[in-house]
Design a protein around this motif. Structure first.
Motif, PDB file in Angstrom:
ATOM      1  N   UNK A  67       0.874  -1.166   0.000  1.00 14.51           N
ATOM      2  CA  UNK A  67       0.000   0.000   0.000  1.00 14.51           C
ATOM      3  C   UNK A  67       0.910   1.214   0.000  1.00 14.51           C
ATOM      4  N   UNK A  68       0.627   2.156  -0.894  1.00 12.29           N
ATOM      5  CA  UNK A  68       1.395   3.394  -0.995  1.00 12.29           C
ATOM      6  C   UNK A  68       0.450   4.562  -0.829  1.00 12.29           C
ATOM      7  N   UNK A  69       0.919   5.627  -0.207  1.00  8.13           N
ATOM      8  CA  UNK A  69       0.118   6.842  -0.095  1.00  8.13           C
ATOM      9  C   UNK A  69       1.032   8.053   0.011  1.00  8.13           C
ATOM     10  N   UNK A 111       5.186   6.185 -16.746  1.00  8.43           N
ATOM     11  CA  UNK A 111       4.404   5.468 -17.751  1.00  8.43           C
ATOM     12  C   UNK A 111       5.225   5.006 -18.947  1.00  8.43           C
ATOM     13  N   UNK A 112       6.431   5.544 -19.107  1.00 13.17           N
ATOM     14  CA  UNK A 112       7.305   5.089 -20.202  1.00 13.17           C
ATOM     15  C   UNK A 112       8.242   3.975 -19.753  1.00 13.17           C
ATOM     16  N   UNK A 113       8.191   3.625 -18.461  1.00 13.17           N
ATOM     17  CA  UNK A 113       9.061   2.583 -17.934  1.00 13.17           C
ATOM     18  C   UNK A 113      10.380   3.092 -17.392  1.00 13.17           C
ATOM     19  N   UNK A 152      -2.210  13.372 -11.645  1.00 15.33           N
ATOM     20  CA  UNK A 152      -2.963  12.820 -12.767  1.00 15.33           C
ATOM     21  C   UNK A 152      -2.071  12.038 -13.730  1.00 15.33           C
ATOM     22  N   UNK A 153      -1.099  11.340 -13.176  1.00 13.60           N
ATOM     23  CA  UNK A 153      -0.164  10.550 -13.968  1.00 13.60           C
ATOM     24  C   UNK A 153      -0.157   9.119 -13.450  1.00 13.60           C
ATOM     25  N   UNK A 154       0.053   8.180 -14.348  1.00 15.94           N
ATOM     26  CA  UNK A 154       0.091   6.756 -14.024  1.00 15.94           C
ATOM     27  C   UNK A 154       1.540   6.325 -13.777  1.00 15.94           C
ATOM     28  N   UNK A 155       1.741   5.543 -12.723  1.00 13.44           N
ATOM     29  CA  UNK A 155       3.060   5.004 -12.389  1.00 13.44           C
ATOM     30  C   UNK A 155       2.930   3.517 -12.105  1.00 13.44           C
ATOM     31  N   UNK A 156       4.038   2.804 -12.235  1.00 16.89           N
ATOM     32  CA  UNK A 156       4.097   1.418 -11.785  1.00 16.89           C
ATOM     33  C   UNK A 156       5.192   1.310 -10.740  1.00 16.89           C
ATOM     34  N   UNK A 194       0.104   2.718  -9.528  1.00 17.11           N
ATOM     35  CA  UNK A 194      -0.081   3.872  -8.656  1.00 17.11           C
ATOM     36  C   UNK A 194      -0.522   5.026  -9.533  1.00 17.11           C
ATOM     37  N   UNK A 195      -1.602   5.677  -9.162  1.00 18.24           N
ATOM     38  CA  UNK A 195      -2.004   6.873  -9.882  1.00 18.24           C
ATOM     39  C   UNK A 195      -2.114   8.014  -8.876  1.00 18.24           C
TER      40      UNK A 195
END
Length: 130
Positions: free
Chosen positions: A31-33, A67-69, A101-105, A126-127
């Motif tokens: 869990x991340x916050x 999002x680009x890795x 408002x960005x997507x992360x892994x 993670x968004x």
């Protein structure tokens, strides 16, 4: 399936593996916050066939990717040790490099020790939004 749980001399992992046909599945979770102080906090844990592992744990690590890795600088943790409940609580890191408002892994890695030592990895999302 009929199984006898609590057999002397066996571990819960052995018994679960026997019930599930010998398949042992380690899976990292987290869990991340973002805190009000703009830091990323994380709690990681490992399950073995859906049960939280509390013994024979090594260390945990995480790395955030965009999002680009590509690696997001400063958003990682390593050498995280577990508490008595099997929870790896990371030291918070600055989250200023995260963009709303960005997507992360996030790549999670948790190691175990002992006779069946292994390394379990998983990729989670993670968004960030307002």
């Amino acid at each position: 399936i009929k199984a006898k749980i609590g057999t002397p001399g066996t571990t819960l992992a052995d018994e679960i593996a026997a019930i599930e046909g010998g398949v042992v599945v380690y899976e990292p979770h987290a869990v991340f916050s973002i805190t009000p102080n703009n830091t990323l906090q994380a709690t990681l844990w490992l399950t073995l066939n859906t049960q939280i592992v509390t013994a024979n744990l090594g260390t945990a690590a995480f790395q955030v990717y965009d999002s680009t890795g590509s690696v997001v600088a400063g958003l990682s943790g390593s050498g995280i040790t577990p508490n008595g409940n099997g929870m790896f609580i990371a030291t918070p890191v600055s989250s200023v490099n995260l963009i709303d408002l960005t997507h992360y892994t996030i790549l999670l890695t948790i190691t175990t020790t002992g006779g069946g030592a292994t390394t379990a990895t998983a990729l989670r999302g993670l968004s960030i939004g307002e």
